[in-house]
Design a protein around this motif. Structure first.
Motif, PDB file in Angstrom:
ATOM      1  N   GLU A   1       0.830  -1.209   0.000  1.00  0.00           N
ATOM      2  CA  GLU A   1       0.000   0.000   0.000  1.00  0.00           C
ATOM      3  C   GLU A   1       0.862   1.257   0.000  1.00  0.00           C
ATOM      4  OE1 GLU A   1      -3.771   0.661   0.445  1.00  0.00           O
ATOM      5  OE2 GLU A   1      -3.297  -0.985  -0.908  1.00  0.00           O
ATOM      6  N   ILE A   2       1.934   1.241   0.783  1.00  0.00           N
ATOM      7  CA  ILE A   2       2.845   2.388   0.857  1.00  0.00           C
ATOM      8  C   ILE A   2       3.466   2.662  -0.518  1.00  0.00           C
ATOM      9  CG2 ILE A   2       5.097   3.110   1.764  1.00  0.00           C
ATOM     10  CD1 ILE A   2       4.228   1.711   4.422  1.00  0.00           C
ATOM     11  N   ALA A   3       3.854   1.582  -1.200  1.00  0.00           N
ATOM     12  CA  ALA A   3       4.450   1.730  -2.529  1.00  0.00           C
ATOM     13  C   ALA A   3       3.429   2.271  -3.524  1.00  0.00           C
ATOM     14  CB  ALA A   3       5.007   0.402  -3.004  1.00  0.00           C
ATOM     15  N   GLU A   4       2.204   1.738  -3.469  1.00  0.00           N
ATOM     16  CA  GLU A   4       1.164   2.166  -4.398  1.00  0.00           C
ATOM     17  C   GLU A   4       0.776   3.625  -4.175  1.00  0.00           C
ATOM     18  OE1 GLU A   4      -2.117  -0.524  -4.187  1.00  0.00           O
ATOM     19  OE2 GLU A   4      -0.896  -2.282  -4.699  1.00  0.00           O
ATOM     20  N   ARG A   5       0.781   4.064  -2.916  1.00  0.00           N
ATOM     21  CA  ARG A   5       0.405   5.442  -2.592  1.00  0.00           C
ATOM     22  C   ARG A   5       1.607   6.407  -2.654  1.00  0.00           C
ATOM     23  NH1 ARG A   5      -4.513   5.802   0.755  1.00  0.00           N
ATOM     24  NH2 ARG A   5      -5.496   3.739   0.830  1.00  0.00           N
ATOM     25  N   LYS A   6       2.799   5.840  -2.953  1.00  0.00           N
ATOM     26  CA  LYS A   6       4.030   6.637  -3.067  1.00  0.00           C
ATOM     27  C   LYS A   6       4.318   7.437  -1.787  1.00  0.00           C
ATOM     28  CE  LYS A   6       3.987   7.083  -8.105  1.00  0.00           C
ATOM     29  NZ  LYS A   6       2.961   6.060  -8.340  1.00  0.00           N
ATOM     30  N   ILE A   7       4.161   6.770  -0.645  1.00  0.00           N
ATOM     31  CA  ILE A   7       4.453   7.379   0.655  1.00  0.00           C
ATOM     32  C   ILE A   7       5.934   7.198   0.962  1.00  0.00           C
ATOM     33  CG2 ILE A   7       3.976   7.261   3.145  1.00  0.00           C
ATOM     34  CD1 ILE A   7       1.173   6.224   2.407  1.00  0.00           C
ATOM     35  N   SER A   8       6.580   8.241   1.479  1.00  0.00           N
ATOM     36  CA  SER A   8       8.016   8.157   1.780  1.00  0.00           C
ATOM     37  C   SER A   8       8.327   8.846   3.105  1.00  0.00           C
ATOM     38  CB  SER A   8       8.834   8.810   0.660  1.00  0.00           C
ATOM     39  OG  SER A   8       8.519  10.185   0.543  1.00  0.00           O
ATOM     40  N   VAL A   9       9.499   8.507   3.644  1.00  0.00           N
ATOM     41  CA  VAL A   9      10.003   9.101   4.883  1.00  0.00           C
ATOM     42  C   VAL A   9      11.463   9.459   4.670  1.00  0.00           C
ATOM     43  CG1 VAL A   9      10.651   8.602   7.284  1.00  0.00           C
ATOM     44  CG2 VAL A   9       8.404   7.925   6.441  1.00  0.00           C
ATOM     45  N   THR A  10      11.857  10.667   5.047  1.00  0.00           N
ATOM     46  CA  THR A  10      13.242  11.107   4.871  1.00  0.00           C
ATOM     47  C   THR A  10      14.090  10.706   6.066  1.00  0.00           C
ATOM     48  OG1 THR A  10      12.876  13.265   5.910  1.00  0.00           O
ATOM     49  CG2 THR A  10      12.423  13.085   3.543  1.00  0.00           C
ATOM     50  N   SER A  11      15.402  10.723   5.890  1.00  0.00           N
ATOM     51  CA  SER A  11      16.320  10.394   6.986  1.00  0.00           C
ATOM     52  C   SER A  11      16.207  11.416   8.112  1.00  0.00           C
ATOM     53  CB  SER A  11      17.759  10.324   6.470  1.00  0.00           C
ATOM     54  OG  SER A  11      18.123  11.536   5.843  1.00  0.00           O
ATOM     55  N   SER A  12      15.917  12.674   7.772  1.00  0.00           N
ATOM     56  CA  SER A  12      15.775  13.699   8.810  1.00  0.00           C
ATOM     57  C   SER A  12      14.525  13.450   9.652  1.00  0.00           C
ATOM     58  CB  SER A  12      15.715  15.098   8.187  1.00  0.00           C
ATOM     59  OG  SER A  12      14.600  15.223   7.331  1.00  0.00           O
TER      60      SER A  12
ATOM     61  N   VAL B   1      13.345  10.481  10.341  1.00  0.00           N
ATOM     62  CA  VAL B   1      13.734   9.367  11.208  1.00  0.00           C
ATOM     63  C   VAL B   1      14.548   9.888  12.385  1.00  0.00           C
ATOM     64  CG1 VAL B   1      15.104   7.245  11.375  1.00  0.00           C
ATOM     65  CG2 VAL B   1      13.673   7.657   9.361  1.00  0.00           C
ATOM     66  N   TYR B   2      15.527  10.748  12.090  1.00  0.00           N
ATOM     67  CA  TYR B   2      16.380  11.295  13.151  1.00  0.00           C
ATOM     68  C   TYR B   2      15.561  12.118  14.141  1.00  0.00           C
ATOM     69  CZ  TYR B   2      19.965  14.007  15.528  1.00  0.00           C
ATOM     70  OH  TYR B   2      20.748  14.591  16.491  1.00  0.00           O
ATOM     71  N   ASP B   3      14.645  12.945  13.623  1.00  0.00           N
ATOM     72  CA  ASP B   3      13.833  13.787  14.509  1.00  0.00           C
ATOM     73  C   ASP B   3      12.971  12.936  15.436  1.00  0.00           C
ATOM     74  OD1 ASP B   3      14.869  16.085  13.425  1.00  0.00           O
ATOM     75  OD2 ASP B   3      13.180  16.451  12.066  1.00  0.00           O
ATOM     76  N   ASP B   4      12.445  11.828  14.931  1.00  0.00           N
ATOM     77  CA  ASP B   4      11.611  10.963  15.758  1.00  0.00           C
ATOM     78  C   ASP B   4      12.444  10.281  16.838  1.00  0.00           C
ATOM     79  OD1 ASP B   4       8.767   9.602  15.851  1.00  0.00           O
ATOM     80  OD2 ASP B   4      10.220   7.980  16.097  1.00  0.00           O
ATOM     81  N   ILE B   5      13.637   9.821  16.472  1.00  0.00           N
ATOM     82  CA  ILE B   5      14.523   9.186  17.449  1.00  0.00           C
ATOM     83  C   ILE B   5      14.941  10.204  18.516  1.00  0.00           C
ATOM     84  CG2 ILE B   5      16.812   8.154  17.768  1.00  0.00           C
ATOM     85  CD1 ILE B   5      16.440   6.804  15.043  1.00  0.00           C
ATOM     86  N   LYS B   6      15.244  11.416  18.077  1.00  0.00           N
ATOM     87  CA  LYS B   6      15.632  12.481  19.009  1.00  0.00           C
ATOM     88  C   LYS B   6      14.491  12.791  19.974  1.00  0.00           C
ATOM     89  CE  LYS B   6      17.421  17.231  19.067  1.00  0.00           C
ATOM     90  NZ  LYS B   6      17.777  18.401  18.211  1.00  0.00           N
TER      91      LYS B   6
ATOM     92  N   ALA C   1      21.316   0.588  13.704  1.00  0.00           N
ATOM     93  CA  ALA C   1      20.839   0.543  12.307  1.00  0.00           C
ATOM     94  C   ALA C   1      19.470  -0.120  12.230  1.00  0.00           C
ATOM     95  CB  ALA C   1      21.840  -0.193  11.433  1.00  0.00           C
ATOM     96  N   GLN C   2      19.293  -1.216  12.971  1.00  0.00           N
ATOM     97  CA  GLN C   2      18.003  -1.907  12.981  1.00  0.00           C
ATOM     98  C   GLN C   2      16.927  -1.036  13.617  1.00  0.00           C
ATOM     99  OE1 GLN C   2      19.400  -5.401  15.116  1.00  0.00           O
ATOM    100  NE2 GLN C   2      19.198  -6.689  13.290  1.00  0.00           N
ATOM    101  N   PHE C   3      17.299  -0.297  14.671  1.00  0.00           N
ATOM    102  CA  PHE C   3      16.350   0.595  15.334  1.00  0.00           C
ATOM    103  C   PHE C   3      15.921   1.720  14.387  1.00  0.00           C
ATOM    104  CE2 PHE C   3      15.611   4.246  18.368  1.00  0.00           C
ATOM    105  CZ  PHE C   3      14.364   3.798  18.793  1.00  0.00           C
ATOM    106  N   LYS C   4      16.857   2.245  13.602  1.00  0.00           N
ATOM    107  CA  LYS C   4      16.524   3.268  12.600  1.00  0.00           C
ATOM    108  C   LYS C   4      15.568   2.706  11.561  1.00  0.00           C
ATOM    109  CE  LYS C   4      20.907   5.762  13.044  1.00  0.00           C
ATOM    110  NZ  LYS C   4      22.217   6.048  12.405  1.00  0.00           N
TER     111      LYS C   4
ATOM    112  N   LEU D   1       7.172   5.194  10.975  1.00  0.00           N
ATOM    113  CA  LEU D   1       6.743   6.465  10.401  1.00  0.00           C
ATOM    114  C   LEU D   1       6.009   6.260   9.079  1.00  0.00           C
ATOM    115  CD1 LEU D   1       9.895   8.668  11.135  1.00  0.00           C
ATOM    116  CD2 LEU D   1       7.714   8.672  12.343  1.00  0.00           C
ATOM    117  N   LEU D   2       6.471   5.316   8.276  1.00  0.00           N
ATOM    118  CA  LEU D   2       5.776   4.999   7.030  1.00  0.00           C
ATOM    119  C   LEU D   2       4.366   4.483   7.332  1.00  0.00           C
ATOM    120  CD1 LEU D   2       8.619   3.247   4.985  1.00  0.00           C
ATOM    121  CD2 LEU D   2       7.448   5.358   4.339  1.00  0.00           C
ATOM    122  N   SER D   3       4.274   3.610   8.339  1.00  0.00           N
ATOM    123  CA  SER D   3       2.972   3.067   8.729  1.00  0.00           C
ATOM    124  C   SER D   3       2.049   4.174   9.240  1.00  0.00           C
ATOM    125  CB  SER D   3       3.134   1.988   9.803  1.00  0.00           C
ATOM    126  OG  SER D   3       3.800   0.857   9.287  1.00  0.00           O
ATOM    127  N   GLN D   4       2.603   5.100  10.026  1.00  0.00           N
ATOM    128  CA  GLN D   4       1.794   6.205  10.551  1.00  0.00           C
ATOM    129  C   GLN D   4       1.227   7.061   9.425  1.00  0.00           C
ATOM    130  OE1 GLN D   4       4.402   8.230  13.309  1.00  0.00           O
ATOM    131  NE2 GLN D   4       3.967   6.817  14.979  1.00  0.00           N
TER     132      GLN D   4
END
Length: 277
Positions: free
Chosen positions: A63-74, A76-81, A107-110, A117-120
């Motif tokens: 579904e994520i691929a079909e809807r072209k949903i993406s998450v940037t590295s920043s 990911v970092y902001d959420d971890i922070k 790396a696995q945690f990232k 975040l993609l699921s959200q």
């Protein structure tokens, strides 16, 4: 002729090994027996629950691929922070806590954070527009029916260990009999209403007669709390948990919409069960 037969035999064996290694194929994407075992270990669930979870993840990925949903590295970092700050930890301390509790590398945690975040974003696209905000009467009714869920400790009986040496303090939490002049000890009763929400959550998530993870303070010191006792719980008035109830109800409604959506998707998707664990 012999060489041709041998090649066919070897090819058949390799194909058999490949098929035997695959448990489920979801819309052309395989889920292996190894994947299921890893999910069982990480999520601490049985084989069926792990398989169901992985099938849903594959459906989500499609579904994520079909809807072209993406998450940037920043992102990911902001959420971890944010997670680290919420738990009063540095990012390195959070990575270490995750590694100790779940065995995940940074790396696995990232990767897991990115998946979350993609699921959200996917859930937002599917569910949020379909959910009605609960009324005041609905919120109050939920509170009356679940008052026992809104008890909180009145205080925590703790021993606070502090040190400028992180390594010495971590050794103390691992080996309680360890002694070091670098470590200071302070016995305290921490009243729930007088400590930060972050510290309250940390202590509530700690088992009695055990240490909290080592956390850093703004003054450069490191601390760990040894929880000896949780004082008798007290009830919380409706206004004090109104927002929490709102989030709980919205979460339940959202999960119901999502469960229905993915159940329909699963029924119509091309899913092949090849081998069960």
């Amino acid at each position: 002729m012999y060489k041709i037969l041998l090649s066919l035999f070897i090819g058949a064996m390799l194909n058999a090994e490949l098929i035997n290694g695959v448990s489920v194929v979801v819309k052309g994407e395989p889920i292996t027996l190894y994947d299921i075992k890893e999910e069982m270990k990480i999520s601490r669930v049985d084989a069926q629950s792990a398989t169901d979870s992985l099938i849903r993840k594959k459906l989500e990925e499609a579904e994520i691929a079909e809807r072209k949903i993406s998450v940037t590295s920043s992102e990911v970092y902001d959420d971890i922070k944010k997670t680290a700050m919420t738990n009063n930890m540095s990012i390195d301390e959070l990575y270490e806590a995750v590694r100790n509790s779940n065995g995940l590398t940074s790396a696995q945690f990232k990767d897991r954070t990115k998946e979350k975040l993609l699921s959200q974003k996917l859930y937002s696209a599917i569910a949020y527009s379909s959910i009605d905000t609960p009324s005041e009467d609905e919120l109050k009714e939920y509170y009356e029916l679940h008052k026992g869920d809104f008890l909180r400790p009145s205080a925590f009986d703790v021993t606070i260990y502090s040190s400028k040496s992180r390594s010495a303090l971590e050794k103390k939490t691992t080996i309680p009999m360890f002694h070091s002049d670098e470590i200071k000890m302070d016995e305290q009763i921490l009243e729930y209403d007088r400590i930060s929400p972050e510290l309250a959550r940390l202590l509530e998530n700690t088992q009695i007669n055990s240490f909290t993870p080592v956390v850093s303070e703004a003054n450069g010191m490191f601390v760990s709390f040894y929880l000896k006792e949780i004082k008798a719980p007290s009830s919380v008035e409706y206004e004090g948990v109104k927002n929490q109830i709102m989030n709980l109800i919205m979460s339940q409604k959202r999960e119901q919409v999502l469960s229905d959506y993915f159940a329909r998707l699963r029924n119509s998707a091309d899913i092949k069960i090849i081998r069960e664990l």
